[in-house]
Write a protein that holds these residues in place. Sequence first.
Motif, PDB file in Angstrom:
ATOM      1  N   ARG A 121       0.961  -1.214   0.163  1.00 41.15           N
ATOM      2  CA  ARG A 121      -0.118  -0.306  -0.225  1.00 41.15           C
ATOM      3  C   ARG A 121       0.831   1.053  -0.136  1.00 41.15           C
ATOM      4  O   ARG A 121       0.952   1.941  -0.687  1.00 41.15           O
ATOM      5  CB  ARG A 121      -1.084   0.074   1.301  1.00 41.15           C
ATOM      6  N   ALA A 160       4.453   0.391   4.836  1.00 41.49           N
ATOM      7  CA  ALA A 160       4.549  -1.471   4.757  1.00 41.49           C
ATOM      8  C   ALA A 160       5.322  -2.516   4.201  1.00 41.49           C
ATOM      9  O   ALA A 160       5.557  -4.077   4.863  1.00 41.49           O
ATOM     10  CB  ALA A 160       3.235  -1.819   4.084  1.00 41.49           C
ATOM     11  N   MET A 211      -2.845  -2.469   6.131  1.00 42.12           N
ATOM     12  CA  MET A 211      -1.910  -1.941   5.149  1.00 42.12           C
ATOM     13  C   MET A 211      -2.099  -3.339   4.035  1.00 42.12           C
ATOM     14  O   MET A 211      -2.193  -2.984   2.937  1.00 42.12           O
ATOM     15  CB  MET A 211      -1.134  -1.745   5.371  1.00 42.12           C
TER      16      MET A 211
END
Length: 183
Positions: A28, A32, A94
């Motif tokens: 994302r 992440a 995420m």
Amino acid sequence: MDAAAPGPGAAVHSGASFPAMRAAKVPRSLVAGPYGHPFHPVAVTIPIGAWSSSLVFDLLGLAADDPRSFAAGSRRLIVIGLVGAVGASVLGLMDMSRIPKGTPARRTALVHLALNVTAMVLFTLSLVARMLDLARVPMVAFLLSLIASSGLGVSGWLGGKLAYRWGVRVADENTQREGFEKT
């Protein structure tokens, strides 16, 4: 039959050619973790390690003549686990946001999430029970931690299924192939 081969009737798609799978492999954001190296699996070692250690301290405290130091250590480890779980949760959310809705991987991720949130709630309740009796390890607090840890075991298995069976946030096969080509 080769144990590494997919079962009969299994659809075989390359991660590079199957768009829904490709989307779940891409981070994302850089927070992440980079492509093929997500941070969520690294971050979960903090709450898992802290909470597992707290259970060891609980067992020692339940067996000790003077359980105060073990009870205090267990409380501290639960707090460390809760703080670590918040960070791991953000990273996990995420990663989950990249899994397409309506897929088995998304449903598995939602169960994984629900089990982890439940564990966080149970460890929080365990911590509250411990704060009411600082001199020992209350049995209800120990049992709450034990139940939460059992749920974490199931959740970890589901997380492994997401990564190792369905390749969520794992580099696609074309990228993986680079590690096996002779130079």
